[in-house]
Design an enzyme around this catalytic site. Structure first.
Site, PDB file in Angstrom:
ATOM      1  N   GLY A 194      -7.689 -17.479 -70.930  1.00 26.90           N
ATOM      2  CA  GLY A 194      -7.134 -16.234 -70.395  1.00 26.90           C
ATOM      3  C   GLY A 194      -5.918 -16.511 -69.538  1.00 26.90           C
ATOM      4  O   GLY A 194      -4.945 -15.742 -69.530  1.00 26.90           O
ATOM      5  N   ALA A 195      -5.954 -17.641 -68.824  1.00 26.01           N
ATOM      6  CA  ALA A 195      -4.825 -17.972 -67.943  1.00 26.01           C
ATOM      7  C   ALA A 195      -3.568 -18.230 -68.768  1.00 26.01           C
ATOM      8  O   ALA A 195      -2.456 -17.922 -68.345  1.00 26.01           O
ATOM      9  CB  ALA A 195      -5.172 -19.174 -67.082  1.00 26.01           C
ATOM     10  N   GLY A 235      -1.297   0.977 -36.341  1.00 23.74           N
ATOM     11  CA  GLY A 235      -1.376   2.274 -37.016  1.00 23.74           C
ATOM     12  C   GLY A 235      -0.288   2.465 -38.053  1.00 23.74           C
ATOM     13  O   GLY A 235      -0.085   1.648 -38.947  1.00 23.74           O
ATOM     14  N   GLY A 236       0.413   3.579 -37.910  1.00 27.84           N
ATOM     15  CA  GLY A 236       1.478   3.888 -38.864  1.00 27.84           C
ATOM     16  C   GLY A 236       2.549   2.826 -38.910  1.00 27.84           C
ATOM     17  O   GLY A 236       3.220   2.633 -39.937  1.00 27.84           O
TER      18      GLY A 236
HETATM   19  C1  HXC Z   1       1.691   6.345 -26.826  1.00 26.00           C
HETATM   20  C2  HXC Z   1       1.807   4.093 -26.416  1.00 26.00           C
HETATM   21  C3  HXC Z   1       1.250   3.808 -27.687  1.00 26.00           C
HETATM   22  C4  HXC Z   1       0.914   4.906 -28.528  1.00 26.00           C
HETATM   23  C5  HXC Z   1       1.659   1.962 -26.692  1.00 26.00           C
HETATM   24  N1  HXC Z   1       2.034   2.912 -25.847  1.00 26.00           N
HETATM   25  N2  HXC Z   1       1.163   2.471 -27.817  1.00 26.00           N
HETATM   26  N3  HXC Z   1       2.027   5.358 -25.999  1.00 26.00           N
HETATM   27  N4  HXC Z   1       1.149   6.160 -28.045  1.00 26.00           N
HETATM   28  N5  HXC Z   1       0.420   4.749 -29.730  1.00 26.00           N
HETATM   29  C6  HXC Z   1       2.620   2.764 -24.536  1.00 26.00           C
HETATM   30  C7  HXC Z   1       1.637   2.256 -23.493  1.00 26.00           C
HETATM   31  O1  HXC Z   1       0.898   3.324 -22.950  1.00 26.00           O
HETATM   32  C8  HXC Z   1       2.573   1.620 -22.499  1.00 26.00           C
HETATM   33  O2  HXC Z   1       3.154   2.647 -21.726  1.00 26.00           O
HETATM   34  C9  HXC Z   1       3.678   1.051 -23.369  1.00 26.00           C
HETATM   35  O3  HXC Z   1       3.605   1.749 -24.596  1.00 26.00           O
HETATM   36  C10 HXC Z   1       3.489  -0.428 -23.641  1.00 26.00           C
HETATM   37  O4  HXC Z   1       2.176  -0.622 -24.134  1.00 26.00           O
HETATM   38  P1  HXC Z   1       1.184  -1.738 -23.550  1.00 26.00           P
HETATM   39  O5  HXC Z   1      -0.179  -1.376 -23.979  1.00 26.00           O
HETATM   40  O6  HXC Z   1       1.439  -1.909 -22.092  1.00 26.00           O
HETATM   41  O7  HXC Z   1       1.713  -3.023 -24.304  1.00 26.00           O
HETATM   42  P2  HXC Z   1       0.883  -4.247 -24.888  1.00 26.00           P
HETATM   43  O8  HXC Z   1      -0.114  -4.706 -23.874  1.00 26.00           O
HETATM   44  O9  HXC Z   1       1.901  -5.207 -25.364  1.00 26.00           O
HETATM   45  O10 HXC Z   1       0.061  -3.680 -26.135  1.00 26.00           O
HETATM   46  C11 HXC Z   1       0.739  -3.147 -27.214  1.00 26.00           C
HETATM   47  C12 HXC Z   1      -0.292  -2.455 -28.156  1.00 26.00           C
HETATM   48  C13 HXC Z   1      -1.125  -1.430 -27.330  1.00 26.00           C
HETATM   49  C14 HXC Z   1      -1.193  -3.508 -28.767  1.00 26.00           C
HETATM   50  C15 HXC Z   1       0.530  -1.808 -29.274  1.00 26.00           C
HETATM   51  O11 HXC Z   1      -0.211  -0.596 -26.595  1.00 26.00           O
HETATM   52  C16 HXC Z   1      -2.001  -0.581 -28.162  1.00 26.00           C
HETATM   53  O12 HXC Z   1      -3.100  -0.996 -28.564  1.00 26.00           O
HETATM   54  N6  HXC Z   1      -1.557   0.644 -28.437  1.00 26.00           N
HETATM   55  C17 HXC Z   1      -2.313   1.583 -29.244  1.00 26.00           C
HETATM   56  C18 HXC Z   1      -2.270   1.131 -30.652  1.00 26.00           C
HETATM   57  C19 HXC Z   1      -3.011   2.007 -31.615  1.00 26.00           C
HETATM   58  O13 HXC Z   1      -4.219   1.985 -31.734  1.00 26.00           O
HETATM   59  N7  HXC Z   1      -2.230   2.818 -32.332  1.00 26.00           N
HETATM   60  C20 HXC Z   1      -2.767   3.613 -33.377  1.00 26.00           C
HETATM   61  C21 HXC Z   1      -2.136   4.953 -33.270  1.00 26.00           C
HETATM   62  S1  HXC Z   1      -2.778   5.921 -34.602  1.00 26.00           S
HETATM   63  P3  HXC Z   1       3.538   2.429 -20.182  1.00 26.00           P
HETATM   64  O14 HXC Z   1       3.985   3.782 -19.755  1.00 26.00           O
HETATM   65  O15 HXC Z   1       2.303   1.938 -19.514  1.00 26.00           O
HETATM   66  O16 HXC Z   1       4.637   1.395 -20.207  1.00 26.00           O
HETATM   67  C22 HXC Z   1      -1.635   5.829 -35.835  1.00 26.00           C
HETATM   68  C23 HXC Z   1      -2.045   6.597 -37.056  1.00 26.00           C
HETATM   69  C24 HXC Z   1      -0.962   6.654 -38.080  1.00 26.00           C
HETATM   70  O17 HXC Z   1      -0.629   5.232 -35.737  1.00 26.00           O
HETATM   71  C25 HXC Z   1      -1.497   6.783 -39.463  1.00 26.00           C
HETATM   72  C26 HXC Z   1      -2.010   5.482 -40.013  1.00 26.00           C
HETATM   73  C27 HXC Z   1      -2.411   5.564 -41.452  1.00 26.00           C
END
Ligand code: HXC
Length: 517
Positions: A407-408, A172-173
């Site tokens: 052109g290149a 994401g961000g």
């Molecule tokens: C809250 C989060 C989180 C998130 C991870 N965690 N991402 N908590 N918000 N975005 C937390 C998990 O719940 C977990 O908590 C701990 O962090 C570790 O994550 P795991 O999943 O256990 O780790 P891993 O298996 O290594 O996977 C990492 C990951 C996965 C690939 C990053 O966590 C994931 O897919 N997260 C979501 C990613 C995503 O889609 N983000 C997009 C957000 S939207 P616990 O308590 O269990 O330890 C965004 C929009 C911004 O960012 C604007 C963009 C233009």
């Protein structure tokens, strides 16, 4: 113990607690994955003892989904300033051990504070990213937090260098902010970049994909071009950041740092007089040429695994940083295509933004023809490189080694795109197109009507080659400033750069340009 001492002890305890982030177990888990903990990374990055941390006592304010019980001092990011080789830098480093390094509103405020300081002080900003993106529990507040960061990335672009290390699974961000910065560095096996992680991908599209397949270092180095550098681990990534900064000024108003040079500027390289093969279709290795003309052969290549038909990177010539752009005849004959144009355009614009002179080495047969390229928009992407060279006001020295067609030829920093010094080797061929293609266009009818079409075409090709396959035709119009002996290239380029060091050129005032994106 006096109450003051008690308070001091409390402070020391708080600090120790903050330094543990998500706790010892979580740090051990990071280590087991081949990752360093956040403060270990910072210690490797900045000069010993130079780091000053800010906002260690910040906590998030979210109460949704039981978050009020999940509190960590400093939240999921460490921010502050320090020095690298004695020069000031601002930095933030996300801590995956704290709620996956996910971005809260308060983390955003911490990051924005150092971004603002970097802008005010005119110092580089370094982000060590290790984050699951916007903290889902915080909803729009987390999105607003990222928006604040993005806005600052955009305003800082072209003002202070911004470098992003990606040292964990970033989503994401956590990937859009790096995408707005100047350089992205990923480490094999620990760095991932995707807009949404595999779990979300599975839920939304049903697609089963690993983190590596979706956004591993190799994918982004070779296919998407999102990352500029791939390294073995976070330690070597951090070393690379230090090295990279050695080529860059602190900000757009400063000159890049000049190092003492003990490599003779008049070093003659006889092998360059024989490097071009007799057959025009035989390649040679442009890395050899680059290595022989720059100081001590020390070249920091950018985007090494992406669009290998063009080479870009930093070097020093007589101690002064330069950006090298060079066609690579060994890959796809050095042809320009969509990816090569994007790669080089971005690099040229970076160098121009930060006062780094450009040295362009040309051996290019043209743009890659065909539907694949046309449908992909090679016209627009090729125009990016044309635009980048044309708008650049830094010193531009061009050396044409062999082919420079059509052109290149224009795109690769020709005289009319305000090339300051355009040199050519005696082996240069500067023309609208190669001989075989040209006679096909001009004499196909005549050949068809003759008894021996092959003979007609080959005679005409000889005539064409005699007329155009040399540098003197372009030199007679002043499009080439001098034809130089290849072995003397280092000296001639350095002399040109010395002469151009006081160059002043400004483009017409405007709100901003409209680069073909
Ligand atoms: C809250 C989060 C989180 C998130 C991870 N965690 N991402 N908590 N918000 N975005 C937390 C998990 O719940 C977990 O908590 C701990 O962090 C570790 O994550 P795991 O999943 O256990 O780790 P891993 O298996 O290594 O996977 C990492 C990951 C996965 C690939 C990053 O966590 C994931 O897919 N997260 C979501 C990613 C995503 O889609 N983000 C997009 C957000 S939207 P616990 O308590 O269990 O330890 C965004 C929009 C911004 O960012 C604007 C963009 C233009």
């Amino acid at each position: 113990m006096s109450s003051q001492l008690e308070k001091v002890k409390e402070l020391i305890d708080f600090r120790a607690q903050a330094r543990l982030g998500g706790g010892e177990k979580a740090i051990e888990k990071q280590h087991a994955q081949g990752k360093h903990a956040v403060r270990e990374r910072i210690n490797m990055l900045v000069d010993e003892g130079s780091f000053e941390e800010l906002d260690m006592f910040v906590k998030h304010r979210c109460t949704n989904f039981g978050m009020d019980k999940k509190q960590f001092l400093g939240d999921g990011v460490v921010t502050g300033y320090g020095t690298i080789e004695g020069r000031l830098v601002y930095l933030f480093a996300q801590d995956f051990t704290v709620i996956g390094g996910s971005l809260s509103e308060t983390m955003s405020a911490k990051i924005c504070k150092v971004m603002d300081l970097a802008m005010q002080m005119g110092a580089p900003l370094i982000g060590l990213n290790d984050s699951g993106g916007a903290r889902i529990q915080e909803g729009v507040n987390a999105l607003a937090g990222y928006s604040e960061i993005f806005q600052r990335n955009i305003l800082a672009s072209g003002v202070v260098p911004q470098i992003s290390g990606i040292f964990g699974p970033c989503a994401g961000g956590a990937v859009y902010s790096p995408a707005l910065t100047d350089f992205v560095i990923m480490a094999k096996g620990i760095s991932y970049m995707f807009l949404t992680g595999p779990k979300v991908v599975k839920t939304v599209t049903g697609e089963d994909v690993t983190q590596e397949q979706l956004g591993g270092a190799e994918v982004h180095a070779t296919r998407s071009g999102v990352t500029h550098f791939v390294v073995e681990n976070d330690r070597s990534g951090i070393e690379l950041i230090r090295k990279l900064l050695g080529f860059l000024p602190q900000n757009n108003l400063e000159e890049p740092p000049i190092r003492e040079n003990d490599d003779p500027i008049d070093r003659l390289e006889d092998s360059l007089n024989e490097i071009i093969p007799d057959s025009p279709n035989k390649p040679y290795d442009m890395y050899e040429v680059i290595g022989l003309i720059i100081d001590k052969g020390e070249f920091l290549e950018v985007h090494a695994d992406f669009a290998k038909n063009i080479i870009v990177g930093f070097a020093r010539m007589n101690g002064r940083p330069v950006g090298i752009v060079a066609n690579q005849p060994k890959t796809l004959a050095g042809v320009l295509d969509i990816n090569a144009s994007r790669k080089a355009a971005r690099f040229v614009r970076f160098c121009d933004a930060f006062n780094i002179p450009l040295v362009t080495l040309v051996d290019v047969p043209g743009f890659l023809p065909g539907t694949g390229q046309e449908y992909g928009g090679v016209i627009t992407h090729g125009a990016k490189l044309l635009y980048a060279y044309g708008e650049a006001t830094v010193p531009k020295v061009t050396v044409t080694l062999r082919k420079s067609y059509g052109g290149a030829h224009i795109v690769m920093s020709c005289k009319q795109l305000r090339g300051d010094m355009n040199y050519a080797w005696p082996t240069a061929e500067i023309a609208v197109m190669g001989g075989a293609g040209a006679v096909e266009v001009l004499y196909a009818k005549e050949a068809k009507e003759s008894d021996d079409p092959a003979k007609v075409l080959s005679e005409k090709e000889d005539e064409y080659t005699k007329t155009f396959a040399n540098p003197y035709n372009a030199a007679q119009y002043g499009y080439i400033d001098d034809v130089i002996e290849p072995r003397n290239t280092r000296f001639r380029v350095i002399r040109a750069l010395q002469q151009l060091s006081t160059k002043k050129q400004v483009n017409p005032p405007k709100k901003h340009d409209n680069l073909p994106l």
